[in-house]
Design a protein around this motif. Structure first.
Motif, PDB file in Angstrom:
ATOM      1  N   LEU A 261      67.383 101.802  -0.827  1.00  0.00           N
ATOM      2  CA  LEU A 261      68.592 101.001  -1.016  1.00  0.00           C
ATOM      3  C   LEU A 261      69.451 101.014   0.243  1.00  0.00           C
ATOM      4  CD1 LEU A 261      70.351  99.327  -2.931  1.00  0.00           C
ATOM      5  CD2 LEU A 261      71.346 101.460  -3.772  1.00  0.00           C
ATOM      6  N   THR A 262      69.522 102.159   0.908  1.00  0.00           N
ATOM      7  CA  THR A 262      70.287 102.263   2.149  1.00  0.00           C
ATOM      8  C   THR A 262      69.700 101.370   3.225  1.00  0.00           C
ATOM      9  OG1 THR A 262      70.883 104.552   1.620  1.00  0.00           O
ATOM     10  CG2 THR A 262      71.145 103.851   3.910  1.00  0.00           C
ATOM     11  N   PHE A 263      68.380 101.323   3.342  1.00  0.00           N
ATOM     12  CA  PHE A 263      67.732 100.447   4.317  1.00  0.00           C
ATOM     13  C   PHE A 263      68.059  98.980   4.041  1.00  0.00           C
ATOM     14  CE2 PHE A 263      64.218 103.789   5.075  1.00  0.00           C
ATOM     15  CZ  PHE A 263      64.930 104.310   6.152  1.00  0.00           C
ATOM     16  N   ILE A 264      68.063  98.612   2.771  1.00  0.00           N
ATOM     17  CA  ILE A 264      68.392  97.229   2.421  1.00  0.00           C
ATOM     18  C   ILE A 264      69.831  96.900   2.804  1.00  0.00           C
ATOM     19  CG2 ILE A 264      68.647  95.593   0.515  1.00  0.00           C
ATOM     20  CD1 ILE A 264      66.372  97.059  -0.910  1.00  0.00           C
ATOM     21  N   ILE A 265      70.752  97.811   2.466  1.00  0.00           N
ATOM     22  CA  ILE A 265      72.162  97.600   2.815  1.00  0.00           C
ATOM     23  C   ILE A 265      72.342  97.571   4.328  1.00  0.00           C
ATOM     24  CG2 ILE A 265      74.486  98.527   2.607  1.00  0.00           C
ATOM     25  CD1 ILE A 265      73.407  97.395   0.017  1.00  0.00           C
ATOM     26  N   LEU A 266      71.625  98.438   5.047  1.00  0.00           N
ATOM     27  CA  LEU A 266      71.714  98.461   6.505  1.00  0.00           C
ATOM     28  C   LEU A 266      71.249  97.136   7.087  1.00  0.00           C
ATOM     29  CD1 LEU A 266      72.207 100.013   9.131  1.00  0.00           C
ATOM     30  CD2 LEU A 266      69.856 100.872   8.989  1.00  0.00           C
ATOM     31  N   PHE A 267      70.185  96.587   6.545  1.00  0.00           N
ATOM     32  CA  PHE A 267      69.696  95.287   7.000  1.00  0.00           C
ATOM     33  C   PHE A 267      70.758  94.205   6.772  1.00  0.00           C
ATOM     34  CE2 PHE A 267      67.534  91.269   5.934  1.00  0.00           C
ATOM     35  CZ  PHE A 267      66.881  91.019   7.141  1.00  0.00           C
ATOM     36  N   ILE A 268      71.422  94.261   5.614  1.00  0.00           N
ATOM     37  CA  ILE A 268      72.466  93.282   5.311  1.00  0.00           C
ATOM     38  C   ILE A 268      73.643  93.434   6.278  1.00  0.00           C
ATOM     39  CG2 ILE A 268      74.157  92.579   3.577  1.00  0.00           C
ATOM     40  CD1 ILE A 268      72.102  93.395   1.451  1.00  0.00           C
ATOM     41  N   VAL A 269      74.020  94.673   6.572  1.00  0.00           N
ATOM     42  CA  VAL A 269      75.134  94.913   7.493  1.00  0.00           C
ATOM     43  C   VAL A 269      74.809  94.383   8.888  1.00  0.00           C
ATOM     44  CG1 VAL A 269      76.436  96.721   8.684  1.00  0.00           C
ATOM     45  CG2 VAL A 269      76.031  96.888   6.227  1.00  0.00           C
ATOM     46  N   ILE A 270      73.589  94.610   9.350  1.00  0.00           N
ATOM     47  CA  ILE A 270      73.186  94.112  10.673  1.00  0.00           C
ATOM     48  C   ILE A 270      73.232  92.589  10.707  1.00  0.00           C
ATOM     49  CG2 ILE A 270      71.259  93.947  12.293  1.00  0.00           C
ATOM     50  CD1 ILE A 270      70.438  96.774  11.437  1.00  0.00           C
ATOM     51  N   CYS A 271      72.703  91.960   9.663  1.00  0.00           N
ATOM     52  CA  CYS A 271      72.736  90.493   9.595  1.00  0.00           C
ATOM     53  C   CYS A 271      74.173  89.983   9.564  1.00  0.00           C
ATOM     54  CB  CYS A 271      71.979  90.007   8.369  1.00  0.00           C
ATOM     55  SG  CYS A 271      70.201  90.263   8.430  1.00  0.00           S
ATOM     56  N   THR A 272      75.040  90.674   8.815  1.00  0.00           N
ATOM     57  CA  THR A 272      76.442  90.276   8.747  1.00  0.00           C
ATOM     58  C   THR A 272      77.107  90.381  10.102  1.00  0.00           C
ATOM     59  OG1 THR A 272      76.557  91.059   6.460  1.00  0.00           O
ATOM     60  CG2 THR A 272      78.646  90.735   7.611  1.00  0.00           C
ATOM     61  N   HIS A 273      76.803  91.456  10.846  1.00  0.00           N
ATOM     62  CA  HIS A 273      77.375  91.639  12.176  1.00  0.00           C
ATOM     63  C   HIS A 273      76.917  90.536  13.129  1.00  0.00           C
ATOM     64  CE1 HIS A 273      78.959  93.779  15.657  1.00  0.00           C
ATOM     65  NE2 HIS A 273      77.789  93.610  16.251  1.00  0.00           N
ATOM     66  N   ILE A 274      75.650  90.192  13.054  1.00  0.00           N
ATOM     67  CA  ILE A 274      75.124  89.129  13.925  1.00  0.00           C
ATOM     68  C   ILE A 274      75.791  87.792  13.618  1.00  0.00           C
ATOM     69  CG2 ILE A 274      73.053  87.789  14.498  1.00  0.00           C
ATOM     70  CD1 ILE A 274      71.426  90.352  14.047  1.00  0.00           C
ATOM     71  N   LEU A 275      75.922  87.472  12.324  1.00  0.00           N
ATOM     72  CA  LEU A 275      76.538  86.213  11.932  1.00  0.00           C
ATOM     73  C   LEU A 275      78.021  86.186  12.277  1.00  0.00           C
ATOM     74  CD1 LEU A 275      74.774  85.641   8.509  1.00  0.00           C
ATOM     75  CD2 LEU A 275      74.396  84.386  10.616  1.00  0.00           C
ATOM     76  N   ALA A 276      78.693  87.330  12.151  1.00  0.00           N
ATOM     77  CA  ALA A 276      80.107  87.394  12.525  1.00  0.00           C
ATOM     78  C   ALA A 276      80.282  87.170  14.025  1.00  0.00           C
ATOM     79  CB  ALA A 276      80.693  88.745  12.125  1.00  0.00           C
ATOM     80  N   SER A 277      79.347  87.677  14.825  1.00  0.00           N
ATOM     81  CA  SER A 277      79.399  87.451  16.275  1.00  0.00           C
ATOM     82  C   SER A 277      79.213  85.971  16.598  1.00  0.00           C
ATOM     83  CB  SER A 277      78.322  88.285  16.973  1.00  0.00           C
ATOM     84  OG  SER A 277      78.510  89.655  16.734  1.00  0.00           O
TER      85      SER A 277
END
Length: 284
Positions: A261-277
């Motif tokens: 579950l942590t890996f899934i959330i980490l993937f979502i956080v990375i994608c969110t950071h990229i999209l926010a950039s």
């Protein structure tokens, strides 16, 4: 002590307080992740993520958590899609169609702020009442109803904040060219497109990690859900049930499930950071 010295002292105290808070929060994060890695990594293997539970899985026998992984993905994907389809039109209406600063707009935004902070167990209780009234048993559909109600405020308030970043002059120019409100809304949605994906990912991350809301409504099953009216396992519930076991091996599997579950959330956080950039570059 002079006035300047007092100001410098307050500045240093504020600086030390912020540094201390940052160290505590960062240290807590590393402690949590480190604990999950230390206790869960030895039990994480291909069988865990590729097989459904077999007889006696929750007492230490063979099997995996594939049913919980897919159940969580089904639940989060369906509920996030519904919340997006409902939430974006609401945000567009409040920012484009409704009169800015009106009682209706202020009241709706206040209500969504309140709904944003309500605990998920309350949504679970409300959704459970709706399910009883409609005659729906604990199932994937019940979980989708619950998590959709939970994530709609997230989508609405996030899109609303994104729409506020659009220069007001741009909105006025589009109206001065004779565009309709719908055409203006489409222009605004294109302007904040990367941010919309960020809002969707934030809602998805909240949906896939919730446990209290689905405890009463989704049920639990060792089988993969085939239809919406069937009970479905989720990763948070699988972790909860495994941690409740007195068997050390089962508890280790719980930490391995938490690691997934942590890996899934980490993937979502990375994608969110990229999209926010991308959204920031788009604004520039």
């Amino acid at each position: 002590m002079t006035h300047i010295q007092k100001r410098l002292l307050r500045e240093r105290l504020a600086k030390y307080a912020m540094q201390g808070s940052g160290i505590i929060i960062t240290g807590s994060l590393f402690f949590i992740v480190g604990t999950i890695l230390y206790k869960g990594l030895p039990y994480l293997n291909w069988q865990m993520v590729s097989e459904s539970p077999k007889g006696g899985f929750y007492i230490g026998k063979e099997g995996g958590i594939l049913n919980a992984i897919l159940g969580s993905l089904y639940l989060a994907s369906l509920s996030t899609a519904l919340a997006t389809l409902i939430g974006i039109p609401i945000a567009i209406y409040l920012d484009v169609y409704a009169k800015s600063g009106s009682f209706l707009v202020r009241t709706c935004k206040l209500l969504f702020d309140v709904l944003f902070g309500i605990p998920s167990i309350v949504y679970g209780a409300i959704a459970f009442s709706i399910m009883v009234w409609l005659g729906i048993r604990a199932s994937l559909l019940g979980g989708v109803i619950t998590i959709t109600l939970l994530t709609i405020p997230i989508v609405v308030r996030t899109i609303d904040e994104l729409l506020k970043t659009i220069p007001i002059d741009l909105k006025h120019v589009t109206f001065s060219l004779g565009t309709t409100r719908w055409e203006t809304a489409r222009m605004m949605l294109r302007y904040i497109r990367p941010g919309i994906f960020t809002a969707i990912l934030l809602a998805f991350g909240r949906a896939i990690g919730d446990v209290a809301g689905v405890l009463l409504t989704t049920g639990f099953s060792d089988n993969l859900p085939q239809y919406l009216d069937e009970p479905a396992a989720t990763l948070p519930l699988a972790i909860f049930f495994q941690l409740s076991s007195p068997i050390p091996e089962v508890q280790g599997r719980a930490y391995a499930s938490a690691l997934v579950l942590t890996f899934i959330i980490l993937f979502i956080v990375i994608c969110t950071h990229i999209l926010a950039s991308k959204q920031k570059k788009h604004k520039i």
